[in-house]
Scaffold this motif. Structure first.
Motif, PDB file in Angstrom:
ATOM      1  N   ASN A 196       0.849  -1.189   0.000  1.00  0.00           N
ATOM      2  CA  ASN A 196       0.000   0.000   0.000  1.00  0.00           C
ATOM      3  C   ASN A 196       0.885   1.239   0.000  1.00  0.00           C
ATOM      4  OD1 ASN A 196      -2.592  -1.233   0.114  1.00  0.00           O
ATOM      5  ND2 ASN A 196      -2.186  -1.752   2.241  1.00  0.00           N
ATOM      6  N   GLU A 197       0.372   2.303  -0.523  1.00  0.00           N
ATOM      7  CA  GLU A 197       1.128   3.548  -0.634  1.00  0.00           C
ATOM      8  C   GLU A 197       1.597   4.078   0.723  1.00  0.00           C
ATOM      9  OE1 GLU A 197       0.622   7.395  -3.566  1.00  0.00           O
ATOM     10  OE2 GLU A 197      -1.087   6.117  -3.146  1.00  0.00           O
ATOM     11  N   LYS A 198       0.871   3.757   1.795  1.00  0.00           N
ATOM     12  CA  LYS A 198       1.203   4.270   3.118  1.00  0.00           C
ATOM     13  C   LYS A 198       1.927   3.251   3.997  1.00  0.00           C
ATOM     14  CE  LYS A 198      -2.450   7.656   3.038  1.00  0.00           C
ATOM     15  NZ  LYS A 198      -3.572   8.283   3.709  1.00  0.00           N
ATOM     16  N   ASP A 199       2.272   2.094   3.462  1.00  0.00           N
ATOM     17  CA  ASP A 199       2.996   1.096   4.256  1.00  0.00           C
ATOM     18  C   ASP A 199       4.339   1.656   4.710  1.00  0.00           C
ATOM     19  OD1 ASP A 199       1.000  -0.770   4.076  1.00  0.00           O
ATOM     20  OD2 ASP A 199       1.984  -1.987   2.541  1.00  0.00           O
ATOM     21  N   ILE A 200       4.689   1.370   5.938  1.00  0.00           N
ATOM     22  CA  ILE A 200       5.962   1.830   6.518  1.00  0.00           C
ATOM     23  C   ILE A 200       6.899   0.625   6.497  1.00  0.00           C
ATOM     24  CG2 ILE A 200       7.041   2.820   8.559  1.00  0.00           C
ATOM     25  CD1 ILE A 200       4.269   3.954   9.274  1.00  0.00           C
ATOM     26  N   LEU A 256       6.578   3.654  -6.708  1.00  0.00           N
ATOM     27  CA  LEU A 256       6.295   4.414  -5.490  1.00  0.00           C
ATOM     28  C   LEU A 256       7.496   5.286  -5.120  1.00  0.00           C
ATOM     29  CD1 LEU A 256       4.796   1.416  -3.529  1.00  0.00           C
ATOM     30  CD2 LEU A 256       3.524   3.429  -4.234  1.00  0.00           C
ATOM     31  N   TYR A 287      10.432   6.585  -2.724  1.00  0.00           N
ATOM     32  CA  TYR A 287      11.257   5.934  -1.717  1.00  0.00           C
ATOM     33  C   TYR A 287      12.545   6.720  -1.532  1.00  0.00           C
ATOM     34  CZ  TYR A 287      14.159   4.206  -5.549  1.00  0.00           C
ATOM     35  OH  TYR A 287      14.983   4.123  -6.639  1.00  0.00           O
ATOM     36  N   ASN A 296       8.297   5.375   3.313  1.00  0.00           N
ATOM     37  CA  ASN A 296       7.635   5.982   4.467  1.00  0.00           C
ATOM     38  C   ASN A 296       8.353   5.697   5.789  1.00  0.00           C
ATOM     39  OD1 ASN A 296       5.510   6.932   2.773  1.00  0.00           O
ATOM     40  ND2 ASN A 296       4.640   4.887   2.811  1.00  0.00           N
ATOM     41  N   GLU A 297       9.620   5.905   5.832  1.00  0.00           N
ATOM     42  CA  GLU A 297      10.455   5.744   7.029  1.00  0.00           C
ATOM     43  C   GLU A 297      10.737   4.300   7.402  1.00  0.00           C
ATOM     44  OE1 GLU A 297       9.132   8.225  10.244  1.00  0.00           O
ATOM     45  OE2 GLU A 297       8.638   9.855   8.873  1.00  0.00           O
ATOM     46  N   LYS A 318       2.772  -0.553  -6.289  1.00  0.00           N
ATOM     47  CA  LYS A 318       1.588  -0.091  -5.570  1.00  0.00           C
ATOM     48  C   LYS A 318       0.469  -1.122  -5.684  1.00  0.00           C
ATOM     49  CE  LYS A 318      -1.649   3.790  -5.495  1.00  0.00           C
ATOM     50  NZ  LYS A 318      -1.978   5.062  -6.101  1.00  0.00           N
TER      51      LYS A 318
END
Length: 70
Positions: free
Chosen positions: A18-22, A38, A40, A50-51, A69
């Motif tokens: 997912n686009e918001k997966d960390i 995506l 990165y 996302n960190e 994605k």
């Protein structure tokens, strides 16, 4: 800490996130390529989304790593 480990000799590895997966992927290869659609950041051989709190190790000899994605 490593969450999972994936190994391949001559096959590619495709992972959908997912686009918001960390998440982060520590990718080691002899001759494979990294591809993604995506955003990165990269630190040596670690690709960070996302960190990247969860780390997955991916090792290939001649296969690619694609992170796409979902």
């Amino acid at each position: 800490p490593v969450s999972a480990s994936i190994n391949s000799v001559s096959g590619g590895v495709t992972i959908y996130i997912n686009e918001k997966d960390i998440i982060a992927f520590e990718y080691e290869t002899v001759s494979g390529d990294f591809k993604t659609n995506l955003e990165y950041t990269k630190d040596k051989n670690v690709y960070i989304f996302n960190e990247g709190k969860e780390v997955f190790e991916v090792e290939t000899v001649s296969g690619y790593l694609k992170v796409l994605k979902k």
